[in-house]
Motif scaffolding. Structure first.
Motif, PDB file in Angstrom:
ATOM      1  N   VAL A 117       0.824  -1.214   0.000  1.00 11.81           N
ATOM      2  CA  VAL A 117       0.000   0.000   0.000  1.00 11.81           C
ATOM      3  C   VAL A 117       0.856   1.262   0.000  1.00 11.81           C
ATOM      4  N   VAL A 118       1.990   1.226   0.691  1.00  6.90           N
ATOM      5  CA  VAL A 118       2.807   2.439   0.828  1.00  6.90           C
ATOM      6  C   VAL A 118       3.975   2.482  -0.156  1.00  6.90           C
ATOM      7  N   MET A 119       4.191   1.408  -0.914  1.00 11.49           N
ATOM      8  CA  MET A 119       5.348   1.379  -1.806  1.00 11.49           C
ATOM      9  C   MET A 119       5.265   2.505  -2.851  1.00 11.49           C
ATOM     10  N   ARG A 120       6.431   3.086  -3.102  1.00 15.68           N
ATOM     11  CA  ARG A 120       6.541   4.189  -4.078  1.00 15.68           C
ATOM     12  C   ARG A 120       5.495   5.269  -3.817  1.00 15.68           C
ATOM     13  N   ASP A 121       5.404   5.643  -2.550  1.00 19.74           N
ATOM     14  CA  ASP A 121       4.506   6.712  -2.128  1.00 19.74           C
ATOM     15  C   ASP A 121       3.057   6.431  -2.526  1.00 19.74           C
ATOM     16  N   GLY A 122       2.656   5.174  -2.400  1.00 22.89           N
ATOM     17  CA  GLY A 122       1.267   4.805  -2.653  1.00 22.89           C
ATOM     18  C   GLY A 122       0.936   4.508  -4.101  1.00 22.89           C
ATOM     19  N   ALA A 123       1.941   4.295  -4.948  1.00 18.85           N
ATOM     20  CA  ALA A 123       1.692   4.112  -6.381  1.00 18.85           C
ATOM     21  C   ALA A 123       0.890   2.852  -6.670  1.00 18.85           C
ATOM     22  N   ALA A 124       1.179   1.748  -5.956  1.00 19.20           N
ATOM     23  CA  ALA A 124       0.449   0.508  -6.201  1.00 19.20           C
ATOM     24  C   ALA A 124      -1.010   0.642  -5.767  1.00 19.20           C
ATOM     25  N   PHE A 125      -1.245   1.286  -4.640  1.00 19.52           N
ATOM     26  CA  PHE A 125      -2.614   1.502  -4.185  1.00 19.52           C
ATOM     27  C   PHE A 125      -3.389   2.343  -5.201  1.00 19.52           C
ATOM     28  N   ARG A 126      -2.747   3.373  -5.728  1.00 18.88           N
ATOM     29  CA  ARG A 126      -3.410   4.206  -6.740  1.00 18.88           C
ATOM     30  C   ARG A 126      -3.658   3.433  -8.032  1.00 18.88           C
ATOM     31  N   ALA A 127      -2.766   2.493  -8.350  1.00 19.96           N
ATOM     32  CA  ALA A 127      -2.992   1.654  -9.538  1.00 19.96           C
ATOM     33  C   ALA A 127      -4.262   0.836  -9.370  1.00 19.96           C
ATOM     34  N   PHE A 128      -4.484   0.312  -8.146  1.00 23.29           N
ATOM     35  CA  PHE A 128      -5.710  -0.443  -7.896  1.00 23.29           C
ATOM     36  C   PHE A 128      -6.946   0.450  -7.972  1.00 23.29           C
ATOM     37  N   THR A 129      -6.934   1.587  -7.282  1.00 21.59           N
ATOM     38  CA  THR A 129      -8.127   2.434  -7.283  1.00 21.59           C
ATOM     39  C   THR A 129      -8.423   2.957  -8.694  1.00 21.59           C
ATOM     40  N   ALA A 130      -7.376   3.203  -9.478  1.00 23.56           N
ATOM     41  CA  ALA A 130      -7.589   3.649 -10.866  1.00 23.56           C
ATOM     42  C   ALA A 130      -8.238   2.542 -11.688  1.00 23.56           C
ATOM     43  N   ALA A 131      -7.783   1.305 -11.510  1.00 27.23           N
ATOM     44  CA  ALA A 131      -8.377   0.179 -12.240  1.00 27.23           C
ATOM     45  C   ALA A 131      -9.837  -0.018 -11.837  1.00 27.23           C
ATOM     46  N   ALA A 132     -10.120   0.118 -10.543  1.00 27.68           N
ATOM     47  CA  ALA A 132     -11.499  -0.028 -10.081  1.00 27.68           C
ATOM     48  C   ALA A 132     -12.383   1.073 -10.658  1.00 27.68           C
ATOM     49  N   ARG A 133     -11.864   2.274 -10.732  1.00 26.91           N
ATOM     50  CA  ARG A 133     -12.665   3.384 -11.272  1.00 26.91           C
ATOM     51  C   ARG A 133     -12.875   3.242 -12.775  1.00 26.91           C
ATOM     52  N   GLN A 134     -11.933   2.627 -13.457  1.00 25.28           N
ATOM     53  CA  GLN A 134     -12.155   2.346 -14.888  1.00 25.28           C
ATOM     54  C   GLN A 134     -13.326   1.396 -15.057  1.00 25.28           C
ATOM     55  N   THR A 135     -13.443   0.406 -14.166  1.00 21.82           N
ATOM     56  CA  THR A 135     -14.587  -0.500 -14.208  1.00 21.82           C
ATOM     57  C   THR A 135     -15.870   0.248 -13.875  1.00 21.82           C
ATOM     58  N   LEU A 136     -15.835   1.103 -12.860  1.00 23.00           N
ATOM     59  CA  LEU A 136     -17.020   1.882 -12.490  1.00 23.00           C
ATOM     60  C   LEU A 136     -17.487   2.755 -13.647  1.00 23.00           C
ATOM     61  N   ARG A 180     -17.477   2.041 -16.675  1.00 22.34           N
ATOM     62  CA  ARG A 180     -18.157   1.212 -17.684  1.00 22.34           C
ATOM     63  C   ARG A 180     -19.461   0.621 -17.168  1.00 22.34           C
ATOM     64  N   ALA A 181     -19.848   1.018 -15.952  1.00 21.42           N
ATOM     65  CA  ALA A 181     -20.999   0.385 -15.299  1.00 21.42           C
ATOM     66  C   ALA A 181     -22.191   1.339 -15.165  1.00 21.42           C
ATOM     67  N   ALA A 182     -22.383   2.191 -16.166  1.00 25.32           N
ATOM     68  CA  ALA A 182     -23.433   3.207 -16.082  1.00 25.32           C
ATOM     69  C   ALA A 182     -24.822   2.605 -15.895  1.00 25.32           C
ATOM     70  N   GLU A 183     -25.068   1.435 -16.474  1.00 31.56           N
ATOM     71  CA  GLU A 183     -26.397   0.825 -16.389  1.00 31.56           C
ATOM     72  C   GLU A 183     -26.495  -0.187 -15.245  1.00 31.56           C
ATOM     73  N   LEU A 184     -25.501  -0.215 -14.387  1.00 31.11           N
ATOM     74  CA  LEU A 184     -25.474  -1.214 -13.321  1.00 31.11           C
ATOM     75  C   LEU A 184     -25.303  -0.531 -11.966  1.00 31.11           C
ATOM     76  N   ASP A 185     -26.164   0.425 -11.682  1.00 26.65           N
ATOM     77  CA  ASP A 185     -25.998   1.251 -10.497  1.00 26.65           C
ATOM     78  C   ASP A 185     -26.153   0.458  -9.195  1.00 26.65           C
ATOM     79  N   GLU A 186     -26.909  -0.643  -9.223  1.00 24.82           N
ATOM     80  CA  GLU A 186     -27.077  -1.406  -7.979  1.00 24.82           C
ATOM     81  C   GLU A 186     -25.750  -1.983  -7.494  1.00 24.82           C
ATOM     82  N   PHE A 187     -24.801  -2.141  -8.413  1.00 25.08           N
ATOM     83  CA  PHE A 187     -23.459  -2.589  -8.043  1.00 25.08           C
ATOM     84  C   PHE A 187     -22.479  -1.418  -7.990  1.00 25.08           C
ATOM     85  N   ALA A 188     -22.551  -0.537  -8.969  1.00 29.57           N
ATOM     86  CA  ALA A 188     -21.572   0.542  -9.074  1.00 29.57           C
ATOM     87  C   ALA A 188     -21.657   1.517  -7.909  1.00 29.57           C
TER      88      ALA A 188
END
Length: 560
Positions: free
Chosen positions: A430-449, A451-459
């Protein structure tokens, strides 16, 4: 083997409809493959698992390895036949370069193939699993001479590998390793010490190459090197290492687990001195994702068998599956095991994408402890529910589900316990490279979000939870809260893991969106179950973390 063990349809959905592995064939490294070769290999593996691995799963559990009168390990003959069939099909070499005789198969496809064998007989598959991981390490860090002498025989099924880390008085604390390796005049090393819990540490399937973490320098992990120690030397003599005993396990009994004594054994340095732990992490990280696959496969096996049982077993004038609480238990299993399978294959796909030139290393780094720990915890719970669906029969040895549970119980322990994975996640990733890996995860999750415009019950719930995870992560990684954060790292791992699985399930629902039929309805139902029944638990964990709870940190051990 019936469909009650593994679902080919589910693997095809994950590979072709979700991960789109066929697109990898546009890159020169994977260009020789196609959807036809991938599907053909899946069929071959399903058949081999059914014919050679599944039939002796119970046999190797009931007749675990023993030491014969001649001092050699005795295994059922069926184990050697299964290993030989796997090697004959060139499956050990499947993911390796063509220059080594491999197929250059995408790792994601290979892991899907391996799921068949792990579900059919995880104990016998263990000999192959460890050999493949050892060959990968040697290919990455060994010299060209070592690759030629050891990797090629491994890929042919003639040489087997182990990883020798733990010792009787140094389990997960590798800084306490006392086994020593001293350089001899001829450039080889002499290894002295004792190694414990060595899976596949002795057998007669072929020669064995032990990858031994040994001390060549000063104290701590910086003084450790990696030394390859063959069981039998090139001149045919037994090396100076002895099988002291076999450990008798609760499950996965068919894989030998050994106490080994090295008494000046001839070894060969891998890479440079005092970089052994760095090299060993290559194998350990592969093994951690592999453990997640084993857990998911065993969870799949239990789920499929309990589903099959529930459709034929009558209770109260109806089949079990007609009772809502039984459906709850089946749906819970489905959400755990199918989500776990997807997570593990996603990690493998990140490795494939690195082959095609993408830099996915940060995302893979932060997902690795979750891919090991979450399936280990929740697919074991799936196995427990599979027993419960069977009722009293599930607790008897006449049905397979009790063995699946015992076999899976190892996975939360080896290759790093939950606590170790938690400290790795929160204290390093989580803290490696000043949080770069954590930001990589949150960015990937937001890319999925996105694409989920019609799936609000999950998004919508995932979006809110992701924001909260970011706030709590920032709070507990502040220097003044570090000690409390480490004390509660397992709670963080479990909350983070639930967010990862929610992201994974949303991705799967997107892949199923607009598609009709029971299969796709099942994906949506499993996702809905996970979001409504399981995901709220992450908020409770985040509440505890945000409150800097000191219950375990302040506890006097004398009070226990």
């Amino acid at each position: 083997m019936s469909a009650a063990v593994m679902s080919r349809r589910d693997l095809q959905f994950l590979l072709f409809e979700w991960l789109d592995v066929v697109s990898l064939t546009g890159h020169p490294y994977f260009a020789e493959h196609s959807a036809e070769t991938f599907n053909g290999l899946l069929e071959v593996c399903e058949s081999l698992a059914a014919d050679y691995f599944a039939p002796h799963n119970r046999l190797s559990d009931e007749h675990e390895p023993r030491i014969g009168e001649d001092g050699k390990v005795v295994l059922p003959d069926e184990v050697a036949a299964a290993v030989a069939a796997f090697a004959k099909a060139d499956l050990i070499a499947a993911q390796f370069d063509e220059s080594l005789g491999g197929m250059q198969l995408p790792l994601s496809v290979f892991q899907a193939c391996m799921a068949w064998f792990q579900a059919a007989n995880t104990a016998t598959t263990g000999y192959l699993f460890l050999t493949i991981a050892a060959a990968n390490l040697l290919q990455a860090h060994g010299s060209p001479k070592q690759v030629g002498e050891w990797v090629r025989p491994m890929l042919a099924g003639e040489l087997f590998g182990t990883m020798c880390l733990s010792e009787p008085d140094a389990g997960s604390s590798l800084a306490d390793v006392s086994t020593r390796a001293v350089r001899a005049e001829d450039g080889t090393y002499r290894v002295t010490g004792t190694k414990m819990w060595i899976s596949a540490g002795d057998h007669e399937l072929g020669n064995i190459l032990h990858l031994v973490l040994a001390r060549t320098g000063g104290p701590g992990v910086k003084g450790l090197s990696l030394v390859a120690v063959p069981k039998v030397l090139t001149d045919g003599r037994r090396n100076e290492l002895a099988l002291v005993g076999l450990n008798h396990k609760m499950g996965a009994r068919g894989t030998t687990n050994t106490l080994l004594a090295f008494d000046g054994a001839v070894g060969h340095l891998i890479g440079e001195e005092n970089r052994g732990l760095q090299y060993m992490f290559h194998m350990m990280n592969e093994a951690r994702i592999g453990v997640g696959l084993v857990a998911a496969a065993l969870g799949q096996a239990g789920y499929r068998k309990s589903l099959e049982y529930a459709t034929v077993r009558m209770q109260g004038g109806a089949t079990l599956v007609e009772h809502p609480d039984v459906r709850r238990m089946l749906l819970a299993q489905k959400s755990y095991v199918e989500g776990s399978s997807a997570l593990v294959l996603r990690c493998a796909h990140l490795v494939d994408r690195q082959r095609t030139g993408e830099d996915t290393s940060l995302l893979l780094d932060i997902l690795t402890p979750v891919a090991k720990s979450w399936p280990s915890q929740w697919c074991l719970e799936a196995n427990s529910l599979a027993i419960q669906v069977h009722g009293g029969y599930g607790y008897s040895r006449e049905f397979d589900v009790e063995q699946h549970y015992r076999d899976n119980r190892l996975n939360p322990i080896h290759e790093g316990t939950h606590g170790i994975q938690a400290l790795d996640l929160l204290g390093r990733k989580v803290v490696m490279r000043d949080g770069a890996a954590f930001r990589a995860f949150t960015a990937a999750a937001r890319q999925t979000l996105a694409r989920a415009a019609e799936l609000d019950e999950f998004a919508a719930p995932l979006g809110r939870l992701l924001e909260r995870l970011e706030r709590v992560t920032a709070l507990i990684t502040e220097p003044e809260h570090a000690a409390v954060g480490r004390a509660n790292a397992t709670a963080y791992l479990e909350a983070f893991g639930h967010v990862v699985l929610a992201w994974t399930w949303l991705d799967l629902v997107i892949a199923a969106h607009g598609k009709d039929g029971p299969f796709y309805d099942g994906k949506r139902a499993a996702a809905r179950y996970f979001y409504r029944y399981e995901l709220p638990a992450a908020h409770a964990k985040l509440d505890l973390l945000a409150g800097h709870d000191r219950t375990t940190l302040d506890l006097d051990p004398q009070s226990l």
